[in-house]
Design an enzyme around this catalytic site. Structure first.
Site, short mmCIF file in Angstrom:
data_model
loop_
_atom_site.label_atom_id
_atom_site.label_comp_id
_atom_site.label_asym_id
_atom_site.label_seq_id
_atom_site.Cartn_x
_atom_site.Cartn_y
_atom_site.Cartn_z
N LYS A 89 7.81 -1.66 7.93
CA LYS A 89 6.91 -1.93 9.06
C LYS A 89 6.82 -3.44 9.33
O LYS A 89 6.81 -3.87 10.49
CB LYS A 89 5.51 -1.37 8.77
CG LYS A 89 5.48 0.16 8.90
CD LYS A 89 4.19 0.77 8.42
CE LYS A 89 4.08 0.73 6.92
NZ LYS A 89 3.20 1.68 6.28
N SER A 145 8.20 1.22 2.31
CA SER A 145 7.25 1.64 3.34
C SER A 145 6.58 0.42 3.97
O SER A 145 6.57 0.25 5.20
CB SER A 145 6.21 2.56 2.68
OG SER A 145 5.10 2.75 3.51
N ARG A 195 4.20 11.87 1.28
CA ARG A 195 3.93 11.35 -0.07
C ARG A 195 2.47 11.50 -0.43
O ARG A 195 2.11 11.78 -1.57
CB ARG A 195 4.34 9.86 -0.13
CG ARG A 195 5.85 9.65 -0.12
CD ARG A 195 6.19 8.20 0.16
NE ARG A 195 5.51 7.30 -0.75
CZ ARG A 195 5.13 6.06 -0.42
NH1 ARG A 195 5.38 5.56 0.77
NH2 ARG A 195 4.53 5.32 -1.31
N ASP A 247 8.90 6.16 8.33
CA ASP A 247 7.92 5.86 7.29
C ASP A 247 6.62 6.62 7.53
O ASP A 247 5.99 7.11 6.60
CB ASP A 247 7.63 4.35 7.23
CG ASP A 247 6.45 4.09 6.30
OD1 ASP A 247 6.59 4.39 5.10
OD2 ASP A 247 5.38 3.67 6.77
N HIS A 249 0.11 -9.44 4.58
CA HIS A 249 -0.17 -8.03 4.29
C HIS A 249 -0.85 -7.95 2.93
O HIS A 249 -0.39 -8.55 1.96
CB HIS A 249 1.12 -7.20 4.26
CG HIS A 249 0.85 -5.76 3.90
ND1 HIS A 249 0.45 -4.84 4.83
CD2 HIS A 249 0.86 -5.13 2.71
CE1 HIS A 249 0.24 -3.68 4.23
NE2 HIS A 249 0.49 -3.82 2.94
N1 URA Z 1 0.82 1.10 2.37
C1 URA Z 1 1.92 1.51 3.04
O1 URA Z 1 2.09 1.19 4.21
N2 URA Z 1 2.81 2.28 2.39
C2 URA Z 1 2.68 2.64 1.11
O2 URA Z 1 3.53 3.31 0.58
C3 URA Z 1 1.53 2.21 0.44
C4 URA Z 1 0.62 1.45 1.08
#
Ligand code: URA
Length: 429
Positions: A191, A187, A172, A165, A86
């Protein structure tokens, strides 16, 4: 049924710098997901966390509660290790494209569940959708079947993964509460953990084109995510990487696919190759192959073979013509000297304004829009030499793109060029 807690009490606790219990956090996320806690209450909570932070236990509880809000994928019956990467996102960051097939060519499964771009950082799915016929949406059964047969997949994360999320991130985004390490870490990691990968390598960027400008904050974010992953049983490490200048020479969508294919053919810009190899080595180390010769697999066509199979498996034509722009404009050097700087954020915003990115989640992107860099910092240039080319479909967008590039680059004497900091600054485990 009576609710277990009063949301206003929980908001007050965070406002007054207190800590919440596991039961309180579980209830809050569940009550928000089912609509009992309203957006205005969750926004107040998110702002309290942004201002006052969270303890390590709270961040873990928040992450686990968001995972529990949806489904968890399970690849354990694949019979091979799974490893994912990621990136926190940057300008010209197309690394997933050569990286996924490179790592998959070593027999490990790479479930690369990716996103779309928002703002100046591009999205992997937008880039790949430049390829004629390529499909981003796969069912869980299709993902599993492709991991089993080809070994790699890049596709959209399904709506069943961490739905809390999804709701909280959208909130947010419009309440000034994105830039909070506990919220970003929970967050991203909710995932990634729900996705069910065995191992995970995080590319946490710092510098002007990154989410976090400052290396100390990136380090804190990386360490928080690494701890969350390892505590949840996902072997996780992070590389802190430099995003002061764009990665490679292409910024956009179709042009980034073109550059990625050059890397898979054994060529491509040195920085893209360097980061691809560093992340591939780290992923394979976690997957139990510390001695994998990743450079050889890039040079001898093994990674390219896997790329072609992945693209075809998702309906794409790896030999299909990529979209070309209707309009281009090339900016030349006003004087001779050395290219001293190329600010990543400004070039990212310019590419976005040309149409390569989107301002709202529902906007389309222009696949042929973007910027091709023809020189990089440290290169000697002569007056009149092309420095970069802007591409797009709408000439009206060029002026706004050029505005964001004012002061974003400069040419000067060689004695004013101090070199670039290392691309991979640190490894966090
Ligand atoms: N990417 C995400 O999935 N969440 C965040 O809070 C910031 C970047």
């Amino acid at each position: 049924m009576a609710e277990k807690f009063d949301v206003v009490d929980l908001i007050r606790t965070k406002r007054d710098k207190g800590s919440l219990t596991t039961a309180e956090i579980n209830w809050l996320i569940d009550a928000y997901t089912r609509g009992y806690v309203g957006d205005e209450q969750m926004a107040a909570f998110a702002m309290a966390v942004t201002l006052n932070g969270m303890t390590r236990d709270e961040v873990r509880d928040l992450t686990l509660a968001m995972i529990a809000s949806g489904e968890r994928m399970d690849f354990s019956s694949l019979g091979k290790p799974t490893v994912d990467k990621h990136s926190t996102g940057g300008v010209g960051d197309k690394i997933t494209l050569p990286l996924m097939p490179l790592v998959a060519s070593f027999g490990v499964a790479v479930p690369q569940l990716s996103g779309r771009g928002l703002g100046h950082t591009g999205g992997t799915l937008d880039k790949l959708e430049s390829i004629p016929g390529w499909r981003a949406s796969l069912t869980n059964d299709e993902i599993f079947a492709q991991l089993s047969s080809v070994g790699g997949v890049i596709c959209a994360a399904g709506s069943g993964l961490a739905p809390a999320d999804k709701k909280l991130y959208a909130l947010r985004d419009i309440t000034g509460t994105v830039e909070a390490i506990p919220l970003i870490a929970s967050s991203i990691m909710s995932k990634k953990i729900a996705e069910g990968t065995d191992s995970l390598v995080l590319d946490v960027k710092f510098g002007s084109g990154a989410f976090m400008q400052d290396i100390a904050l990136s380090r804190e974010l990386a360490q928080t995510m690494v701890d969350l992953g390892n505590d949840a049983g996902v072997r996780t490490t992070a590389l802190l990487t430099n995003m002061h200048v764009p990665l490679g020479l292409a910024i956009g969508n179709a042009n980034e696919v073109r550059e990625s294919v050059e890397v898979l053919a054994g060529g491509g810009p040195a920085d893209v190759v360097e980061l691809t190899l560093a992340l591939a080595s780290e992923m394979l180390r976690l997957a139990g192959q510390p001695d994998a010769d990743v450079a050889a697999a890039l040079k001898d066509g093994r990674a390219m073979d896997t790329w072609r199979r992945v693209i075809e498996a998702q309906g794409g034509d790896p030999d299909g013509a990529l979209p070309t722009p209707r309009e281009t404009m090339t900016v030349t050097a006003p004087s001779s000297g050395v290219l001293l700087r190329q600010d990543a954020l400004s070039f990212g915003i310019a590419a976005w304004r040309l149409g390569a990115g989107r301002a709202r989640a529902a906007d389309p992107v222009v696949h042929a829009a973007g910027i091709d860099l023809l020189a990089k910092p440290g290169d000697t240039v002569v007056e009149g030499q092309p420095l970069f080319t802007l591409s797009g479909d709408d000439p009206a967008r060029f002026e706004r793109a050029l505005e964001s590039l004012e002061g974003a680059w400069s040419i000067g004497p060689a004695s004013d060029y101090f070199g670039e900091a290392p691309l991979v600054a640190e490894r966090i485990s």
